[in-house]
Design a protein around this motif. Structure first.
Motif: not given
Lengths: 161, 260, 791
Positions: C648-665
């Protein structure tokens, strides 16, 4: 009891209603059109989406008497005249966009409204357009693919495989 | 749901008359009221639909003001309020497409859910809420969670929004309900900047006055860098702590200024 | 060139047509002539003494036909637990009675203590409200937190028990001292305390049941949302109601998803049967979503401490786990096996670790019963292992990929017996790891990380290598481990006179696509078109006694039974062909739908044989029976062991802590794949449920036992815009060695393997950005992530 008449899937239909009779109950119990499903009680899941006067709405949150005289389309009215699956329905079958099938009516109705307003949506537009419809089976992967395919785009190329 | 009598007047005057009945309750889009009635938390004996009143629908523009009929759906505002793009975008981000096709501005503002979007838009814009009997400024209208100055049976017929020079609304979704975990509407007018916050406070929508002063002097995200938002009175629930919401207020305000 | 029919083809689903046209037959859609409606009166307190039930308040209300209370069911049995688990000291587990309706006490919010039957739904609802308003329930302090529940025996969920513990189980107890010593002596020990968050299954169709009684014959019929109608019949008839099984038909029609929650028998099913008998009319109950939240068996809810002992180079020496597992207020049918044999036996993972010990204490609390939910025990095991391995890698500065490679069981070691009692038959864990590494473009991660950083986002990559035991199960082994049922399955293959085929299966399809996939197998077996094969399921009056669908078992157990029954049909067909062609049976060869007398040009088609079987004008009846229909019961020799690697790759928005799953293999080994389209769909759905657990979903009770996340306004279901497309591969297949189809099972994999991949990715992102964060408990909401970063 109040008799309410609507044009449902092109046919004028009537059924007796109470004040509290929801559009979903009118369709399911009054007219026997059980393809529209009830998956929640907070207007969230979208299994009950139908079109009222061409616009997608959640039929579990609308009173039947409030839309008396309207033109309503349900999942039962989505096939082609010869009975074959319509474009959106066919795309859902082609791309395995359903598993248990319970959310499917709402997904198809939302998709068809979405594509009417936006005939070539991006993946992100599709995902946002479906945010009011919950599916527990598919992980949305094949639903999004089906919507993209129904819009005439190369869904297989757009989706990871 | 408890049984009730359903009535659907076609004029405001008839609606007002119908609402005078004992136990009468106005129904706008019903996207919140219907679920509430299913839980029997609202039990009207007469439900008065405002959805058949043509004079309460539509968006008009004139004299630097966008006026929206009380029974206008979010979808219509999203499409037709292009004279006030930030407001149109706010409307286009409420709920989901099917909810936007049914929910109305009048219903949202009258309900004043502490996490709803429209109260932030109205308060930041200094909007005027017009009812069947008076006009009320947004600053006077909202009175805390689910509370407004509306009298029983009083109907919001329209809401008038002065169009700002610049504005933006940034909403951070509560992930389940898709209401605002916190949302900030920033609007810059010739007379100054207004900042309204929804979703964050136990007291409902509020203006962040310190930010307004700072942004009125310098309309840039950096202007609020030194400000702090107190977590006192902020909502704390399973989706976010009071400290987190206080933090979000500042982050989203900065983002709204940048987006405006 | 992909196959276009039979095994291995991505045949489009035939069941779709009815679902896409609104003509499915879900329970909600069924109306039985004269049906009345049941509405349950449910507790709004978590723990309470029932002082009085206000049944009288409903008397005389419009449409009211009957009111039932707990007192009406004191003479019938309780809803039993399916597995007996013994504590480490040899004591059997505690099994308080789970009644049809609560009597004496209510034990969780939503616990039903009365039911009103009325002519219409609204009348029943109105009267149920009146009964609730007139009832007196004395609220008692709620038992919610597991540690407190164990520490304080004075405040108990069940007064008749000495405390709130159900059992204290050790696996394997004989390993304990050796594991303790190994950990003590180890050069490095990583310790992780974690919570496996409670989940609420949320099949989109809420549970529902219709009870019918036929006075003329004394027969009953229960139509219900079940994953396993025969199991439900056994439970409701034999254990609870005392109805002879031959007098009860259970039908599970189209069912809108289950994920475990519809395996179990629930009290509502018994109630509608009792009410139907009393009133001599059909009684229907349909749950509102809020009832589903409160009363469907929940999943997970473990509090765990896991230790990993290893060499400094990352070579594993031992795993030791202590877990508290919540069973809620009553034991649901599989509640005791889920945290034990479906969890503890998997605690070696895909690794050649010599020392493993697991201790599980199960705890009664004033919350909804907890039972198997997609994955059932195996997600808990995988999460604990894959998180602690990742944590160890960070502590020792080791590469998580290399550490897995170093510790994997290698292909030359199969069959491989783990220290926790399973015998893995086959697998290739290095292959799936390599495949996922390639498909997930791990080599290109740094570039993507830089691109994310340019957008102000923190990017991380997380890895999870998982294994499960599924295709449940060998009955002899299950019996030794405490199972009170067998776990075989069954199929009857009936060749009709004109050569088409009806197959009656014990498995139940509620999204799994059996109606499409099972015919692909039969078509290949018989050399006939898929369209000539129909699957019949879900009706105990038609199907053989099979155990239904859960635990990724439909294909590996019932599918194999069906395949065996097909083999029996072919064997019978050879006899018939030998008779017709006047040769010996040994001379008959069957291939591509034709029986041929070898060495001749004489042959009979499958259709000719079928017709002959039903028109046996000249059969030697002493040696050849008419008819062409065979049943097979199949009890597997072992579990199957699907395994794989998720990245899994994620992107975290450091300002808000929100996690987005960028890709899943995903690179999975499911053995042979019958329908790739369907298998991929199962993985997509499982992965998103796992992403839901990792980032979004949480069944939360407050200290008073009120469910805070009791609707879609607060329980975060994954939506289309929460997740990305999921890359799925199943090419690293090592066919199962002990079933002839070579299949393993794919239904739960996604939900098992994905949560640790997501959490590992988020921690990777944060720690690469300079934070020093060892762990964050699921769900990783923005607020939690932000607090982890900012205190």
């Amino acid at each position: 009891m109040t008799k309410v008449t609507m044009t449902v899937n092109g046919i004028s239909q009537s059924a007796e209603t109470e004040g509290r009779t929801l559009l979903s109950a009118y369709l399911r119990e009054g007219l026997g059109l059980t393809g529209t499903h009830i998956g929640c009680d907070t207007s969230q899941c979208g299994a009950c989406v139908v079109h009222v006067d061409g616009v997608a709405v959640k039929s579990c949150s609308i009173f039947a008497q409030d839309v008396a005289g309207s033109r309503v389309t349900t999942i039962e009215g989505m096939a082609n005249e010869d009975g074959s699956l319509g474009v959106v329905q066919q795309a859902f079958q082609d791309h395995h966009g359903l598993q248990c099938g319970f959310c499917t009516a709402g997904m198809v109705m939302t998709t068809s409204a979405l594509l009417k307003g936006n005939p070539r949506p991006t993946e992100q537009e599709v995902r946002h357009g479906l945010e009011g419809n919950i599916c527990r089976c598919t992980g949305y992967h094949n639903i999004v693919k089906a919507v993209l395919a129904a819009s005439g785009q190369d869904a297989v190329a757009m989706a990871a495989e | 749901m408890i049984e009730f009598e359903f009535v659907k007047p076609s004029t405001v005057a008839d609606a007002v008359k119908a609402l005078a009945a004992d136990g009468a309750q106005a129904l706008s889009g019903g996207q919140t009221l219907t679920p509430t009635m299913k839980q029997r938390l609202a039990t009207p004996s007469v439900l008065v639909s405002l959805n058949g009143i043509a004079e309460m629908k539509g968006v008009t523009v004139g004299g630097g003001v966008v006026t929206i009929g009380g029974a206008t759906t979010h979808a219509t505002v999203a499409k037709e309020a292009s004279a006030y793009p930030a407001l149109a975008r706010l409307a286009g981000g409420i709920g989901d497409p099917a909810v936007r096709n049914r929910g109305t501005i009048g219903g949202s503002i009258a309900n004043n859910d502490p996490a709803a979007c429209y109260p932030a838009g109205a308060l930041a814009s200094g909007a005027v809420i017009v009812t069947n009997k008076r006009s009320i400024t947004a600053d006077d209208f909202f009175k805390g969670m689910f509370a407004t100055v509306l009298d029983e049976g009083e109907i919001i017929t329209s809401v008038s929004f002065p169009v700002p020079l610049k504005a933006a609304y940034v909403k951070f979704d509560q992930p389940a309900s898709r209401f605002a975990l916190t949302g900030v509407f920033v609007a810059q007018y010739a007379g100054g900047v207004r900042v309204a916050v929804t979703g964050a406070s136990n007291n409902g929508v509020f203006r962040w006055k310190e930010a307004e002063a700072a942004l009125s002097a310098n309309f840039s995200a950096s202007a609020i860098a030194g400000l702090k938002v107190s977590p006192k009175d902020m909502i704390s629930d399973l989706h976010g702590t009071a400290e987190y919401r206080a933090h979000l207020v500042k982050v989203l305000t900065g983002r709204a200024v940048s987006a405006a | 060139m992909p196959k276009d029919h039979g095994i291995g083809a991505s045949t489009k689903r035939r069941e779709d047509v009815r679902f896409l046209t609104g003509t499915g037959n879900y329970l909600h859609d069924i109306t039985v002539h004269g049906q009345a409606y049941a509405v349950f009166v449910r507790s709004n307190v978590a723990n309470g003494r029932i002082v009085s039930v206000g049944s009288d308040a409903a008397t005389g209300m419009p449409g009211v036909l009957a009111v039932f209370t707990g007192a009406d069911f004191t003479a019938v049995g309780g809803n039993p637990a399916g597995w007996l688990i013994n504590s480490r000291n040899g004591e059997p587990m505690r099994e308080p009675k789970r009644p049809v309706l609560a009597h004496g006490k209510v034990r969780h919010v939503g616990d039903a203590y009365a039911a009103v039957i009325a002519a219409s739904y609204n009348e029943a609802k109105d009267a149920a409200q009146a009964v609730a308003d007139a009832s007196v329930i004395e609220e008692l302090p709620a038992v919610v937190d597991m540690a407190k529940a164990l520490a304080d025996p004075t405040n108990r969920v069940h007064d008749e028990l000495p405390d709130n513990q159900c059992f204290d189980w050790g696996w394997i107890e004989d390993n304990r001292a050796r594991v303790d010593a190994a950990i003590k002596a180890a050069p490095h020990v990583t310790t992780l305390e974690l919570i496996n968050n409670r989940l609420i299954p949320n099949a989109m169709e809420p549970r529902a049941s219709i009870g019918e009684y036929f006075p003329g014959t004394g027969d009953y019929k229960l139509t219900t949302t079940s994953q396993n109608p025969h199991l439900t019949r056994l439970l409701v008839a034999a254990f609870v109601m005392g109805i002879p099984e031959n007098k009860l038909t259970v039908v599970a029609p189209d069912v809108g998803g289950g994920f475990g929650s519809k395996i179990y028998h629930y009290g509502e099913e018994a109630l509608v049967l009792a009410a139907a008998k009393k009133l001599k009319r059909a009684v229907k109950w349909v749950a509102e979503r809020s009832e589903s939240f409160l009363t469907d068996a929940h999943g997970r809810d473990h509090v765990t401490r896991i230790e990993l002992a290893c060499e400094k180079d990352g070579t594993f020496i031992a795993f030791r786990t202590e877990t508290m597992a919540n069973v809620g207020a009553y034991l649901s049918n599989f509640a005791t096996v889920t945290p034990t044999f479906l969890h503890g036996t998997l605690m070696a993972g895909p690794y050649k670790v010599p020392n493993v010990y697991v201790n599980v204490k199960t705890v009664f609390t004033n919350t909804a019963p907890v039972d198997a939910y997609r994955g059932a025990g195996r997600p808990e095991a995988t999460y604990s292992l894959e998180r602690v391995v990742d944590m160890m890698c960070r502590e020792l500065g080791l590469d998580p990929f290399e550490v897995r490679r170093k510790n994997f069981i290698t292909t030359d070691m199969f069959p491989y017996t783990t220290p926790v009692g399973l015998a893995y038959d086959i697998g290739n864990y290095h292959a799936t790891l390599d495949k996922a590494t390639q498909l997930g473009d791990v080599a290109g991660f740094e570039g993507r990380r830089a691109a994310s950083a340019a957008k102000g986002k923190l990017r991380g990559l997380g890895l999870s290598t998982w294994i499960e035991a599924c295709g449940i199960a060998p009955s002899n082994l299950a019996g030794i481990l405490g199972a009170r049922v067998g776990l075989y399955d069954a199929a009857t293959v009936r060749v009709n006179p004109t050569g088409n085929v009806s197959v009656f299966v014990g498995a139940h399809s509620h999204g799994q696509s059996h109606e499409t996939v099972f015919p692909q197998i039969v078509a290949d077996k018989f050399g006939i078109p898929e369209s000539s094969v129909e699957i019949v399921h879900g009706d105990t009056s038609k199907i053989p006694f099979g155990m239904g669908s859960y635990g990724s078992r439909s294909l590996a157990v019932c599918g194999q039974a069906m395949s065996n029954a097909c083999d029996k049909v072919v064997a019978k067909g050879r006899k018939i062909a030998a008779h017709m062609l006047e040769v010996t049976e040994a001379d008959i060869v069957f291939s591509d739908g034709v029986f041929t007398a070898s060495g001749t040009n004489k042959s009979k088609t499958f259709g000719e044989i079928a017709f002959s079987a039903y028109v046996p004008h000249n059969y030697p009846l002493a040696t050849l029976e008419p008819g062409l229909e065979e049943t097979a019961f199949y009890d597997p020799a072992n579990f199957t062991y699907p395994a794989g690697t998720y990245i899994c790759e994620v992107e975290v928005d450091a300002d808000t802590g929100r996690v987005e799953v960028a890709s899943f293999t995903c690179a999975d080994d499911f053995g042979n794949v019958m329908n790739p389209m369907v298998v991929r769909g199962q993985v997509h759905g499982g992965v998103v449920q796992g992403i839901g657990q990792a980032l979004l979903e949480h069944g939360v009770y407050d200290e008073n036992g009120q469910l805070l996340s009791g609707s879609y306004m607060d329980y975060t279901m994954p939506r289309a815009d929460d997740v990305p497309f999921v890359t799925v591969d199943h090419s690293c297949a090592t066919p199962c060695t002990h079933n002839t189809l070579g299949v393993k099972g794919c239904g739960e994999a996604g939900a098992i393997g994905s949560p640790p991949a997501v959490v590992n990715a988020v921690l990777d992102a944060l720690n690469r950005a300079g934070h020093n964060i060892a762990h964050i408990d699921m769900p990783l909401t923005p607020s939690r992530v932000w607090h982890a970063m900012n205190g």
